[in-house]
Design an enzyme around this catalytic site. Sequence first.
Site, PDB file in Angstrom:
ATOM      1  N   ILE A   6       0.822  -1.212   0.000  1.00  0.00           N
ATOM      2  CA  ILE A   6       0.000   0.000   0.000  1.00  0.00           C
ATOM      3  C   ILE A   6       0.858   1.266   0.000  1.00  0.00           C
ATOM      4  CG2 ILE A   6      -2.156  -0.966   0.890  1.00  0.00           C
ATOM      5  CD1 ILE A   6      -1.374  -0.004   3.666  1.00  0.00           C
ATOM      6  N   GLN A   8       5.287   2.419  -0.538  1.00  0.00           N
ATOM      7  CA  GLN A   8       6.697   2.072  -0.573  1.00  0.00           C
ATOM      8  C   GLN A   8       7.492   3.354  -0.471  1.00  0.00           C
ATOM      9  OE1 GLN A   8       7.841  -0.904  -3.304  1.00  0.00           O
ATOM     10  NE2 GLN A   8       9.920  -0.910  -2.541  1.00  0.00           N
ATOM     11  N   GLY A   9       8.228   3.476   0.640  1.00  0.00           N
ATOM     12  CA  GLY A   9       9.036   4.675   0.847  1.00  0.00           C
ATOM     13  C   GLY A   9      10.505   4.342   0.787  1.00  0.00           C
ATOM     14  N   ALA A  10      11.336   5.322   1.112  1.00  0.00           N
ATOM     15  CA  ALA A  10      12.784   5.127   1.088  1.00  0.00           C
ATOM     16  C   ALA A  10      13.225   4.183   2.208  1.00  0.00           C
ATOM     17  CB  ALA A  10      13.481   6.478   1.231  1.00  0.00           C
ATOM     18  N   GLU A  11      12.495   4.220   3.322  1.00  0.00           N
ATOM     19  CA  GLU A  11      12.875   3.439   4.497  1.00  0.00           C
ATOM     20  C   GLU A  11      12.210   2.064   4.578  1.00  0.00           C
ATOM     21  OE1 GLU A  11      14.929   4.004   7.372  1.00  0.00           O
ATOM     22  OE2 GLU A  11      15.791   5.467   6.001  1.00  0.00           O
ATOM     23  N   ALA A  12      10.952   2.005   4.147  1.00  0.00           N
ATOM     24  CA  ALA A  12      10.194   0.769   4.397  1.00  0.00           C
ATOM     25  C   ALA A  12       9.135   0.500   3.343  1.00  0.00           C
ATOM     26  CB  ALA A  12       9.527   0.867   5.768  1.00  0.00           C
ATOM     27  N   ILE A  14       5.274  -0.890   3.139  1.00  0.00           N
ATOM     28  CA  ILE A  14       4.087  -1.104   3.960  1.00  0.00           C
ATOM     29  C   ILE A  14       3.131  -1.980   3.154  1.00  0.00           C
ATOM     30  CG2 ILE A  14       2.244   0.003   5.303  1.00  0.00           C
ATOM     31  CD1 ILE A  14       4.781   1.371   6.106  1.00  0.00           C
ATOM     32  N   ASP A 115       6.907  13.622  12.535  1.00  0.00           N
ATOM     33  CA  ASP A 115       6.426  13.748  11.153  1.00  0.00           C
ATOM     34  C   ASP A 115       4.923  14.040  11.176  1.00  0.00           C
ATOM     35  OD1 ASP A 115       6.482  13.788   8.403  1.00  0.00           O
ATOM     36  OD2 ASP A 115       6.596  11.619   8.158  1.00  0.00           O
TER      37      ASP A 115
END
Length: 194
Positions: A6, A8-12, A14, A115
Amino acid sequence: MEQKIIQQGAEAVITQKGDHIIKDRIKKSYRINELDEKLRKQRTKREKSLLERASKIINAPRPYESKELTKFEIPYIKGKKLSEHLDKLKNSKEICNKIGESIANLHNENIIHGDLTTSNMIVDKKNNVWFIDFGLGYISKRIEDKAVDLHLIKQALEAKHYEKWKEYWSDIESGYKKSKNHKETLERLKKVES
Protein backbone atom coordinates in the site's frame (compact mmCIF):
# COMPACT_ATOMS: atom_id res chain seq x y z
CA MET A 1 -3.58 -14.74 2.62
CA GLU A 2 -2.64 -12.30 -0.11
CA GLN A 3 -0.44 -9.30 0.70
CA LYS A 4 -0.67 -6.03 -1.20
CA ILE A 5 1.80 -3.16 -1.08
CA ILE A 6 0.00 0.00 0.00
CA GLN A 7 3.04 2.24 0.28
CA GLN A 8 6.70 2.07 -0.57
CA GLY A 9 9.04 4.68 0.85
CA ALA A 10 12.78 5.13 1.09
CA GLU A 11 12.87 3.44 4.50
CA ALA A 12 10.19 0.77 4.40
CA VAL A 13 7.58 -1.18 2.48
CA ILE A 14 4.09 -1.10 3.96
CA THR A 15 1.88 -4.05 3.03
CA GLN A 16 -1.63 -5.03 3.97
CA LYS A 17 -2.45 -8.63 4.80
CA GLY A 18 -6.12 -8.97 5.75
CA ASP A 19 -6.73 -6.72 8.72
CA HIS A 20 -3.00 -6.35 9.47
CA ILE A 21 -0.44 -3.83 8.24
CA ILE A 22 3.19 -4.91 8.01
CA LYS A 23 5.98 -2.33 8.06
CA ASP A 24 9.20 -3.87 6.76
CA ARG A 25 12.37 -1.79 6.80
CA ILE A 26 14.17 -2.49 3.57
CA LYS A 27 17.81 -3.37 3.14
CA LYS A 28 20.02 -0.59 1.81
CA SER A 29 22.55 -1.97 -0.65
CA TYR A 30 24.77 1.13 -0.33
CA ARG A 31 25.33 0.51 3.40
CA ILE A 32 27.74 -1.99 4.93
CA ASN A 33 25.68 -5.08 5.82
CA GLU A 34 26.42 -5.00 9.56
CA LEU A 35 25.64 -1.30 9.83
CA ASP A 36 22.48 -1.65 7.75
CA GLU A 37 21.21 -4.50 9.91
CA LYS A 38 21.98 -2.57 13.12
CA LEU A 39 20.22 0.61 11.93
CA ARG A 40 17.15 -1.26 10.70
CA LYS A 41 16.85 -3.14 14.01
CA GLN A 42 17.33 0.04 16.09
CA ARG A 43 14.79 2.07 14.10
CA THR A 44 12.23 -0.74 14.13
CA LYS A 45 12.64 -1.24 17.89
CA ARG A 46 12.33 2.51 18.55
CA GLU A 47 9.21 2.90 16.41
CA LYS A 48 7.54 -0.16 17.97
CA SER A 49 8.28 1.17 21.43
CA LEU A 50 6.89 4.62 20.59
CA LEU A 51 3.74 3.08 19.09
CA GLU A 52 3.23 0.95 22.19
CA ARG A 53 3.53 4.02 24.43
CA ALA A 54 1.41 6.23 22.18
CA SER A 55 -1.36 3.62 21.84
CA LYS A 56 -1.94 3.83 25.60
CA ILE A 57 -2.68 7.57 25.50
CA ILE A 58 -4.05 8.41 22.03
CA ASN A 59 -5.53 6.59 19.04
CA ALA A 60 -2.47 4.89 17.56
CA PRO A 61 -2.22 1.28 16.36
CA ARG A 62 -0.60 -0.98 18.94
CA PRO A 63 2.00 -3.35 17.44
CA TYR A 64 1.46 -7.09 17.76
CA GLU A 65 3.96 -9.20 19.70
CA SER A 66 6.69 -10.42 17.38
CA LYS A 67 10.22 -11.76 17.36
CA GLU A 68 10.94 -10.03 14.04
CA LEU A 69 13.69 -7.42 14.34
CA THR A 70 13.32 -5.34 11.17
CA LYS A 71 9.56 -5.44 10.70
CA PHE A 72 6.41 -5.28 12.76
CA GLU A 73 2.66 -5.72 12.38
CA ILE A 74 -0.10 -3.40 13.51
CA PRO A 75 -3.89 -3.54 13.10
CA TYR A 76 -5.27 -2.03 9.90
CA ILE A 77 -7.16 1.16 10.74
CA LYS A 78 -10.32 1.43 8.65
CA GLY A 79 -10.81 5.04 7.72
CA LYS A 80 -9.78 7.86 5.45
CA LYS A 81 -6.41 9.53 5.19
CA LEU A 82 -6.97 12.97 6.68
CA SER A 83 -4.80 14.69 4.06
CA GLU A 84 -7.32 13.71 1.38
CA HIS A 85 -10.51 14.32 3.37
CA LEU A 86 -10.07 17.13 5.91
CA ASP A 87 -11.28 19.81 3.49
CA LYS A 88 -14.46 17.82 2.78
CA LEU A 89 -15.41 17.18 6.41
CA LYS A 90 -18.31 19.11 7.92
CA ASN A 91 -16.85 18.59 11.39
CA SER A 92 -13.30 19.76 10.59
CA LYS A 93 -13.32 22.06 13.64
CA GLU A 94 -13.95 19.10 15.98
CA ILE A 95 -11.39 16.94 14.14
CA CYS A 96 -8.67 19.62 14.37
CA ASN A 97 -9.44 20.11 18.05
CA LYS A 98 -8.94 16.35 18.56
CA ILE A 99 -5.62 16.54 16.68
CA GLY A 100 -4.47 19.29 19.05
CA GLU A 101 -5.54 17.27 22.11
CA SER A 102 -3.74 14.17 20.84
CA ILE A 103 -0.53 16.12 20.22
CA ALA A 104 -0.85 17.59 23.73
CA ASN A 105 -1.25 14.09 25.19
CA LEU A 106 1.84 12.86 23.32
CA HIS A 107 3.87 15.87 24.44
CA ASN A 108 2.72 15.46 28.05
CA GLU A 109 4.41 12.04 27.88
CA ASN A 110 7.45 13.55 26.08
CA ILE A 111 6.69 11.69 22.85
CA ILE A 112 7.72 13.63 19.75
CA HIS A 113 6.00 12.30 16.62
CA GLY A 114 8.60 13.78 14.28
CA ASP A 115 6.43 13.75 11.15
CA LEU A 116 3.15 15.42 12.06
CA THR A 117 1.22 15.82 8.83
CA THR A 118 -2.38 15.05 7.90
CA SER A 119 -0.95 12.25 5.71
CA ASN A 120 0.00 10.46 8.94
CA MET A 121 -3.49 10.71 10.39
CA ILE A 122 -6.58 8.62 9.69
CA VAL A 123 -10.15 9.53 10.58
CA ASP A 124 -12.49 6.58 11.18
CA LYS A 125 -16.30 6.28 10.92
CA LYS A 126 -16.70 7.36 14.55
CA ASN A 127 -14.65 10.52 13.89
CA ASN A 128 -11.68 9.27 15.90
CA VAL A 129 -8.34 10.58 14.66
CA TRP A 130 -5.61 7.94 14.51
CA PHE A 131 -1.92 8.84 14.39
CA ILE A 132 0.32 6.56 12.33
CA ASP A 133 3.97 6.38 11.24
CA PHE A 134 6.17 7.13 14.23
CA GLY A 135 9.27 6.27 12.17
CA LEU A 136 10.88 9.67 12.85
CA GLY A 137 9.64 9.87 16.44
CA TYR A 138 11.64 10.00 19.65
CA ILE A 139 11.41 10.83 23.36
CA SER A 140 12.30 14.33 24.51
CA LYS A 141 11.43 16.70 27.35
CA ARG A 142 12.76 19.71 25.42
CA ILE A 143 10.24 22.48 24.70
CA GLU A 144 12.16 23.19 21.48
CA ASP A 145 11.45 19.67 20.16
CA LYS A 146 7.75 20.01 20.98
CA ALA A 147 7.65 23.40 19.24
CA VAL A 148 9.28 21.88 16.14
CA ASP A 149 6.63 19.11 16.17
CA LEU A 150 3.92 21.81 16.13
CA HIS A 151 5.79 23.71 13.43
CA LEU A 152 5.63 20.59 11.23
CA ILE A 153 1.85 20.25 11.47
CA LYS A 154 1.39 23.98 10.90
CA GLN A 155 3.58 23.86 7.76
CA ALA A 156 1.78 20.73 6.54
CA LEU A 157 -1.61 22.45 6.92
CA GLU A 158 -0.38 25.51 5.05
CA ALA A 159 0.96 23.38 2.20
CA LYS A 160 -1.85 20.83 1.85
CA HIS A 161 -4.92 22.72 3.09
CA TYR A 162 -3.96 26.28 2.10
CA GLU A 163 -7.53 27.58 1.79
CA LYS A 164 -8.52 26.81 5.38
CA TRP A 165 -5.20 26.25 7.12
CA LYS A 166 -5.56 29.23 9.47
CA GLU A 167 -8.91 27.95 10.83
CA TYR A 168 -7.51 24.43 11.15
CA TRP A 169 -4.42 25.69 12.97
CA SER A 170 -6.53 27.77 15.34
CA ASP A 171 -8.59 24.68 16.26
CA ILE A 172 -5.47 22.54 16.72
CA GLU A 173 -3.96 25.24 18.92
CA SER A 174 -7.14 25.29 20.96
CA GLY A 175 -6.98 21.51 21.52
CA TYR A 176 -3.26 21.74 22.31
CA LYS A 177 -4.07 23.79 25.42
CA LYS A 178 -4.37 20.41 27.20
CA SER A 179 -0.57 20.30 27.11
CA LYS A 180 1.07 20.98 30.49
CA ASN A 181 3.53 23.34 28.77
CA HIS A 182 1.27 24.75 26.04
CA LYS A 183 2.08 28.43 26.75
CA GLU A 184 5.82 27.83 26.76
CA THR A 185 5.67 25.59 23.69
CA LEU A 186 3.51 27.99 21.65
CA GLU A 187 5.85 30.85 22.63
CA ARG A 188 8.83 28.79 21.47
CA LEU A 189 6.99 28.01 18.24
CA LYS A 190 7.06 31.74 17.41
CA LYS A 191 10.85 31.69 17.81
CA VAL A 192 11.15 28.53 15.71
CA GLU A 193 9.12 30.21 12.95
CA SER A 194 11.19 33.38 13.03
